[in-house]
Design a protein around this motif. Structure first.
Motif, PDB file in Angstrom:
ATOM      1  N   ARG A 288       0.824  -1.209   0.000  1.00 25.55           N
ATOM      2  CA  ARG A 288       0.000   0.000   0.000  1.00 25.55           C
ATOM      3  C   ARG A 288       0.862   1.266   0.000  1.00 25.55           C
ATOM      4  O   ARG A 288       0.515   2.261  -0.636  1.00 25.55           O
ATOM      5  N   ARG A 289       1.995   1.223   0.680  1.00 26.11           N
ATOM      6  CA  ARG A 289       2.883   2.386   0.685  1.00 26.11           C
ATOM      7  C   ARG A 289       3.422   2.680  -0.717  1.00 26.11           C
ATOM      8  O   ARG A 289       3.697   3.833  -1.056  1.00 26.11           O
ATOM      9  N   SER A 290       3.554   1.631  -1.512  1.00 32.29           N
ATOM     10  CA  SER A 290       4.089   1.791  -2.867  1.00 32.29           C
ATOM     11  C   SER A 290       2.999   1.872  -3.927  1.00 32.29           C
ATOM     12  O   SER A 290       3.300   1.934  -5.120  1.00 32.29           O
ATOM     13  N   GLY A 291       1.733   1.827  -3.505  1.00 31.24           N
ATOM     14  CA  GLY A 291       0.637   1.869  -4.471  1.00 31.24           C
ATOM     15  C   GLY A 291       0.491   0.600  -5.273  1.00 31.24           C
ATOM     16  O   GLY A 291       0.062   0.639  -6.435  1.00 31.24           O
ATOM     17  N   LEU A 292       0.838  -0.549  -4.666  1.00 28.78           N
ATOM     18  CA  LEU A 292       0.788  -1.829  -5.361  1.00 28.78           C
ATOM     19  C   LEU A 292      -0.282  -2.730  -4.758  1.00 28.78           C
ATOM     20  O   LEU A 292      -0.740  -2.522  -3.623  1.00 28.78           O
ATOM     21  N   ALA A 293      -0.671  -3.740  -5.498  1.00 27.71           N
ATOM     22  CA  ALA A 293      -1.609  -4.748  -5.022  1.00 27.71           C
ATOM     23  C   ALA A 293      -1.427  -6.002  -5.862  1.00 27.71           C
ATOM     24  O   ALA A 293      -0.920  -5.954  -6.987  1.00 27.71           O
ATOM     25  N   THR A 294      -1.858  -7.134  -5.317  1.00 29.70           N
ATOM     26  CA  THR A 294      -1.816  -8.415  -6.027  1.00 29.70           C
ATOM     27  C   THR A 294      -3.242  -8.907  -6.214  1.00 29.70           C
ATOM     28  O   THR A 294      -4.008  -8.977  -5.245  1.00 29.70           O
ATOM     29  N   LEU A 295      -3.601  -9.222  -7.441  1.00 34.66           N
ATOM     30  CA  LEU A 295      -4.937  -9.719  -7.754  1.00 34.66           C
ATOM     31  C   LEU A 295      -4.877 -11.232  -7.951  1.00 34.66           C
ATOM     32  O   LEU A 295      -4.159 -11.729  -8.824  1.00 34.66           O
ATOM     33  N   LEU A 296      -5.607 -11.963  -7.114  1.00 39.11           N
ATOM     34  CA  LEU A 296      -5.699 -13.423  -7.208  1.00 39.11           C
ATOM     35  C   LEU A 296      -6.988 -13.778  -7.938  1.00 39.11           C
ATOM     36  O   LEU A 296      -8.072 -13.296  -7.585  1.00 39.11           O
ATOM     37  N   VAL A 297      -6.865 -14.618  -8.958  1.00 40.28           N
ATOM     38  CA  VAL A 297      -8.004 -15.017  -9.794  1.00 40.28           C
ATOM     39  C   VAL A 297      -8.313 -16.475  -9.490  1.00 40.28           C
ATOM     40  O   VAL A 297      -7.573 -17.383  -9.902  1.00 40.28           O
ATOM     41  N   ASP A 298      -9.381 -16.709  -8.745  1.00 38.74           N
ATOM     42  CA  ASP A 298      -9.740 -18.067  -8.333  1.00 38.74           C
ATOM     43  C   ASP A 298     -10.540 -18.757  -9.421  1.00 38.74           C
ATOM     44  O   ASP A 298     -11.499 -18.193  -9.960  1.00 38.74           O
ATOM     45  N   VAL A 299     -10.144 -19.998  -9.730  1.00 37.85           N
ATOM     46  CA  VAL A 299     -10.859 -20.835 -10.690  1.00 37.85           C
ATOM     47  C   VAL A 299     -11.189 -22.157 -10.024  1.00 37.85           C
ATOM     48  O   VAL A 299     -10.681 -22.466  -8.939  1.00 37.85           O
ATOM     49  N   ALA A 300     -12.044 -22.938 -10.655  1.00 34.98           N
ATOM     50  CA  ALA A 300     -12.397 -24.243 -10.121  1.00 34.98           C
ATOM     51  C   ALA A 300     -11.209 -25.193 -10.248  1.00 34.98           C
ATOM     52  O   ALA A 300     -10.379 -25.066 -11.146  1.00 34.98           O
ATOM     53  N   GLY A 301     -11.153 -26.175  -9.347  1.00 36.26           N
ATOM     54  CA  GLY A 301     -10.060 -27.149  -9.381  1.00 36.26           C
ATOM     55  C   GLY A 301      -8.928 -26.755  -8.467  1.00 36.26           C
ATOM     56  O   GLY A 301      -8.892 -25.653  -7.897  1.00 36.26           O
ATOM     57  N   ARG A 302      -7.981 -27.677  -8.342  1.00 42.36           N
ATOM     58  CA  ARG A 302      -6.845 -27.456  -7.467  1.00 42.36           C
ATOM     59  C   ARG A 302      -5.630 -27.040  -8.282  1.00 42.36           C
ATOM     60  O   ARG A 302      -5.559 -27.267  -9.470  1.00 42.36           O
ATOM     61  N   GLY A 303      -4.683 -26.444  -7.598  1.00 42.70           N
ATOM     62  CA  GLY A 303      -3.500 -25.947  -8.273  1.00 42.70           C
ATOM     63  C   GLY A 303      -3.207 -24.531  -7.817  1.00 42.70           C
ATOM     64  O   GLY A 303      -4.032 -23.874  -7.166  1.00 42.70           O
ATOM     65  N   ARG A 304      -2.025 -24.029  -8.163  1.00 42.45           N
ATOM     66  CA  ARG A 304      -1.657 -22.691  -7.750  1.00 42.45           C
ATOM     67  C   ARG A 304      -2.590 -21.668  -8.390  1.00 42.45           C
ATOM     68  O   ARG A 304      -2.848 -21.713  -9.588  1.00 42.45           O
ATOM     69  N   THR A 305      -3.069 -20.721  -7.561  1.00 36.99           N
ATOM     70  CA  THR A 305      -4.013 -19.719  -8.039  1.00 36.99           C
ATOM     71  C   THR A 305      -3.314 -18.728  -8.963  1.00 36.99           C
ATOM     72  O   THR A 305      -2.281 -18.164  -8.599  1.00 36.99           O
ATOM     73  N   PRO A 306      -3.853 -18.498 -10.177  1.00 37.96           N
ATOM     74  CA  PRO A 306      -3.274 -17.465 -11.032  1.00 37.96           C
ATOM     75  C   PRO A 306      -3.295 -16.112 -10.321  1.00 37.96           C
ATOM     76  O   PRO A 306      -4.278 -15.758  -9.663  1.00 37.96           O
ATOM     77  N   ALA A 307      -2.206 -15.360 -10.445  1.00 39.42           N
ATOM     78  CA  ALA A 307      -2.079 -14.106  -9.715  1.00 39.42           C
ATOM     79  C   ALA A 307      -1.396 -13.055 -10.569  1.00 39.42           C
ATOM     80  O   ALA A 307      -0.435 -13.347 -11.285  1.00 39.42           O
ATOM     81  N   LEU A 308      -1.908 -11.838 -10.498  1.00 34.27           N
ATOM     82  CA  LEU A 308      -1.272 -10.669 -11.096  1.00 34.27           C
ATOM     83  C   LEU A 308      -0.536  -9.964  -9.962  1.00 34.27           C
ATOM     84  O   LEU A 308      -1.147  -9.268  -9.146  1.00 34.27           O
ATOM     85  N   VAL A 309       0.768 -10.188  -9.860  1.00 34.56           N
ATOM     86  CA  VAL A 309       1.554  -9.809  -8.684  1.00 34.56           C
ATOM     87  C   VAL A 309       2.106  -8.393  -8.837  1.00 34.56           C
ATOM     88  O   VAL A 309       2.649  -8.031  -9.893  1.00 34.56           O
ATOM     89  N   ASP A 310       1.952  -7.619  -7.777  1.00 38.81           N
ATOM     90  CA  ASP A 310       2.564  -6.283  -7.679  1.00 38.81           C
ATOM     91  C   ASP A 310       2.213  -5.387  -8.858  1.00 38.81           C
ATOM     92  O   ASP A 310       3.072  -4.756  -9.481  1.00 38.81           O
ATOM     93  N   GLY A 311       0.922  -5.330  -9.173  1.00 32.08           N
ATOM     94  CA  GLY A 311       0.462  -4.374 -10.171  1.00 32.08           C
ATOM     95  C   GLY A 311       0.043  -3.078  -9.512  1.00 32.08           C
ATOM     96  O   GLY A 311      -0.067  -2.985  -8.273  1.00 32.08           O
ATOM     97  N   GLU A 312      -0.188  -2.046 -10.296  1.00 28.27           N
ATOM     98  CA  GLU A 312      -0.686  -0.795  -9.748  1.00 28.27           C
ATOM     99  C   GLU A 312      -2.056  -1.028  -9.118  1.00 28.27           C
ATOM    100  O   GLU A 312      -2.926  -1.652  -9.704  1.00 28.27           O
ATOM    101  N   ALA A 313      -2.243  -0.519  -7.912  1.00 26.39           N
ATOM    102  CA  ALA A 313      -3.452  -0.816  -7.150  1.00 26.39           C
ATOM    103  C   ALA A 313      -4.708  -0.396  -7.905  1.00 26.39           C
ATOM    104  O   ALA A 313      -5.720  -1.116  -7.907  1.00 26.39           O
ATOM    105  N   SER A 314      -4.687   0.759  -8.569  1.00 29.00           N
ATOM    106  CA  SER A 314      -5.876   1.225  -9.288  1.00 29.00           C
ATOM    107  C   SER A 314      -6.224   0.286 -10.441  1.00 29.00           C
ATOM    108  O   SER A 314      -7.395  -0.034 -10.668  1.00 29.00           O
TER     109      SER A 314
END
Length: 544
Positions: A466-492
């Motif tokens: 938050r201090r750097s204006g960043l956020a990580t978006l986790l996209v949950d899908v059905a099934g098991r496995g590592r969750t797709p993630a958009l890491v350290d993108g601009e928060a807006s």
């Protein structure tokens, strides 16, 4: 549900209800081969220390195991009763499992070496709610019986889907003609066409450029452990004598290392060929079907419309060679045939073959688009996250154990290199109703997610982000496995994507299609329910 074992016959008519069946009578004998390797090391240890006990232990163990497995076999029955598959098992505690056939997602086959010797096959039946194992596992049936089960299950579960498809107009019209075979009232079986085949040289390349390089270390570790347990003091004395006699010259060590590298690479290539030999990925209707393995042959199927994520992986060597490995992840299932989850993995593809596979699996996907790089703040965060722990370890070691401790400062260099690679590996894009996310340093993974398959989204932001204006978006899908993630993108930007994904027209159209299939299977009034749901879906041109 008791009854004698019924010998399967090819081309038998598909009745509405079938009697109970048992596994092949050789099933108890196959269990001996399965438990044999587990008992090998204890028996070798016993034979090495007390040879007289080894033979009686083996005889008693074989008799007890055969009796126990015969009782299990005699009390295990399976069959199709109307719209469900019924499996009864248990010697003392009886269990009756009823699996609705419209919940069946996969019917996979596996032919281990011991099964192939007897002309048998393992059938695994998975549903969307499968746990760590398959919903139903038939460990020993003939090839003819396995194909009969495929045909029966396909005939039971496809009419409702086909009816929903016809009412909806465009909901996977090819599924009814899948490779599982036509049932009563279904369209003729569609032709099977080839999607990917891998030759032995390509599989060898996959082995020497991937995780199979680690197989040698696992084998050597097992051999050393076995030798240590069986030889004991004899092996230790021999090693001590060899070391006391003469110390090997540097040239000898170099020769051994240089000779060992080709052996290491050959072992990795051989492991890949044994595991995936004869790899062939084909498509029939809506289903992908994979066959692989020289010794243990495996077959798995995956409905294309159930694909949740396409994962593309590359390590540094494969980036230099211009090749990737691809994993297609589906919803539900145990995936014991394909090792992990409910998925199909293609060990090696070049860029042209990758584009062709993506066109088959995600026909609306853009391929691999150019990705938005992570913002500069993400670089600072990557460096801080890795350099601070490295300095906390390296500086005290360098001070306390100087001058040799100065070598610990190399840890700081490695951490800095890892930080820069991790930052450069970040990227994301959204195009044509698909989310594309990449992450990883040395080994990178790019995930392609159809927005229609997104179950939920989570926006995660730590105090430092938050201090750097960043956020990580986790996209949950059905099934098991590592969750797709958009890491350290601009928060807006991540906030906008979070709301846009679930509100997308593609997501609502997919939800309506699922409801059509459920309504068709539950009520049989497929036309009215499908048309009513279709009117609530977004128009075909809607996008996010």
């Amino acid at each position: 549900m008791a009854g004698a074992w019924t010998a399967p016959g090819g081309g038998a008519p598909i009745d509405s209800t079938e009697g109970p069946r048992r596994l092949h009578p050789a099933s108890p004998l196959l269990d001996l081969a399965r438990f044999g390797p587990q008992a090998a090391i204890p028996l070798l240890i016993t034979f090495g220390r007390r040879p007289g006990l080894a033979v009686p232990i083996v005889v008693v163990g074989v008799v007890v195991l055969l009796v126990a497995r015969y009782l299990v076999w005699s009390r295990f029955t399976y069959g199709v009763d109307g719209s469900s598959m019924v499996v009864e098992s248990g010697v003392l505690n009886r269990s009756r499992r009823v699996v609705p056939l419209d919940r069946v997602q996969q019917v996979d086959l596996q032919r281990k070496l011991r099964h192939r010797a007897l002309g048998l096959v393992v059938v695994r039946i998975d549903t969307a709610g499968g746990g760590s194992g398959p919903e139903v596992a038939l460990d020993a049936v003939t090839d003819v019986e396995a194909e009969r089960l495929r045909r029966v299950l396909a005939a039971r579960r496809t009419p409702a889907v086909a009816a929903a498809a016809g009412a909806g107009g465009a909901e996977h019209p090819t599924e009814a003609g899948s490779h599982l075979g036509p049932g009563p009232g279904l369209a003729p079986e569609l032709d099977e066409r080839e999607v990917v085949t891998l030759s032995a040289p390509r599989l060898a390349m996959a082995g020497v450029s991937g995780s199979k390089l680690l197989v040698v270390f696992a084998v050597l570790g097992s051999l050393f452990g076995l030798l240590d347990d069986t030889l004991g003091d004899v092996g230790q004395n021999a090693a001590d004598s060899a070391l006391d006699g003469a110390r090997p010259a540097l040239s000898t060590v170099l020769v051994v290392v240089l000779l060992g590298i080709p052996v290491w690479l050959a072992a990795a290539a051989g492991a890949a060929i044994l595991t995936d030999g004869g790899f062939r990925l084909t498509r029939r209707g809506d289903l992908l079907h994979v066959r692989r393995g020289l010794l243990d042959q495996r077959e798995a199927s995956l409905a294309i419309h159930r694909v949740q994520v396409v994962r593309i992986a590359q390590n540094p060597l494969r980036r230099m060679l211009g090749v990737v490995s691809v994993t297609l992840q589906s919803a539900g299932g145990s995936g014991e045939v394909e090792q992990q989850d409910s998925r199909i993995t293609v060990p090696l593809l070049d860029r042209v073959a990758l584009d062709a596979l993506l066109a088959e699996v995600l026909p609306d996907a853009p391929g691999l688009p150019a990705l938005h790089p992570a913002p500069p703040a993400a670089r600072r965060r990557a460096w801080v996250r890795r350099l601070v722990p490295a300095l906390a370890v390296a500086v005290p070691v360098a001070v306390l154990f100087a001058p040799l401790g100065l070598a610990a400062l190399l840890l700081v260099v490695v951490a800095a290199l890892d930080a820069e690679l991790a930052y450069r590996g970040l990227g994301w894009a959204t195009v044509d109703d698909h989310v594309v996310a990449r992450r990883g340093g040395l080994s990178r993974e790019t995930a392609l997610v159809p927005v229609a398959k997104v179950q939920s989204t989570r926006l995660v932001s730590s105090p430092f982000q938050r201090r750097s204006g960043l956020a990580t978006l986790l996209v949950d899908v059905a099934g098991r496995g590592r969750t797709p993630a958009l890491v350290d993108g601009e928060a807006s930007a991540m906030t906008g994507l979070r709301h846009g994904a679930l509100a997308a027209g593609a997501a609502r159209r997919d939800e309506a299609a699922v409801r059509r299939r459920v309504a068709a299977g539950a009520t049989g009034d497929t036309t009215a329910s499908a048309q009513g749901l279709a009117r609530r879906a977004d128009p075909p041109g809607a996008s996010w």
